[in-house]
Enzyme design. Sequence first.
Site: not given
Ligand code: NAP
Length: 351
Positions: A13-14, A40, A148, A175, A179, A201, A234, A241, A327
Amino acid sequence: MKKAKVAVLGATGSVGQRFIELLENHEFFEVTHLGASEKSSGRKYSEVMNSRWKVSADIPGYAKNMEIVNCSPEFTPGVDLVFSGLDSDVAGEIEMKYAQAGVMVISNAKNYRMSPDVPILSAEVNPEHLDVIQFQKTPGKIITNSNCTIMGVTISLKPLMDHFGLDSAVIVSMQAISGAGYPGVPTMDILGNVIPFISGEEDKVETEPQKCLGKVSGDKIESADFKISAHCNRVPVLDGHTVNVSVKLKKKATESEIRKAWEDFSGEPQRLKLPLAPEKVIQYREERDRPQPRIDLNAGKGMTTTIGRLRPDPIFDYKYTVLSHNTVRGAAGAAVLNAELIYKKGILEVK
Ligand code: NAP
């Protein structure tokens, strides 16, 4: 000291990509497993990330050929700690399984943030909150970092609270699209546009800072007593952000006293010289039109919070603008810094 063996959960993920980048050649941690969803797992990281890798020139060599596994303790044997960048729909159950299996969990997800014995750890702001993890019932402990959007805001509020007390704040966020995870917000929705709604949010922005800035009381963290009203938007920015803050303080303060409180702010990560600790926790920009995400995003390798435009507010006391990398400082970077802190303090048991 021996390196700790770690797994990155949600490695595709991100946030997961940032973990992969920040953990390359890390002094304290060796990445032994990468976890993601079943779609994956069983595939090479570089193959899955073929068109999804967004964060730097290339995928670090150590991760390229690693095979992605399912996110469950039996698939990641021998790890001392997991970094979780899991989607919140699945993070609750998976992180609890790891804690029950005796593994330290450093989480970015919202699921356990508001549990009274789980710190929302922001290494410079509230390292003393680590005292409550001993009261968690599981053999492994869960430590979260904040949403974040509030990461930089909380860093800006901490010196204000310590010196002048906090009464209330209004927060308006702009944002970045990263995110929302990958692939996140559709281009058709965000290009040339502003979306004045991000699901869930505003609730987080109105409650997490008070816990982050709260006090340990016995076996739990009690939230600080001040109110926040939030508007979350957004905007078509890739990373970073930007947040406008209007704040009412409990004691009178001059602009130069506030500036000094920010400039002087540092914490345990700087004292312990942790690898990811920025030299300056906060940098203040004098220019009348800063901070801007495109220019200021990577201050302190994305770990420094940039503040500017401090000025009197006709309704509150002061207003200013805060920028932080969502991130990095707002997610993976904060989580790695938290892990560095518990490693250096001997809280993390390394097998
Ligand atoms: P994302 O890009 O959607 O990535 C989600 C990850 O979770 C992917 O690696 C995905 O794997 C995995 N996943 C989904 N379903 C799954 C399952 N059933 N079993 C195991 N793995 C699974 O999300 P993100 O933005 O990185 O955010 C990740 C977390 O951090 C979230 O809880 C979010 O709220 C938090 N967060 C994000 C940010 C930000 O700026 N982006 C900042 C602070 C906190 P696949 O690729 O295989 O589907």
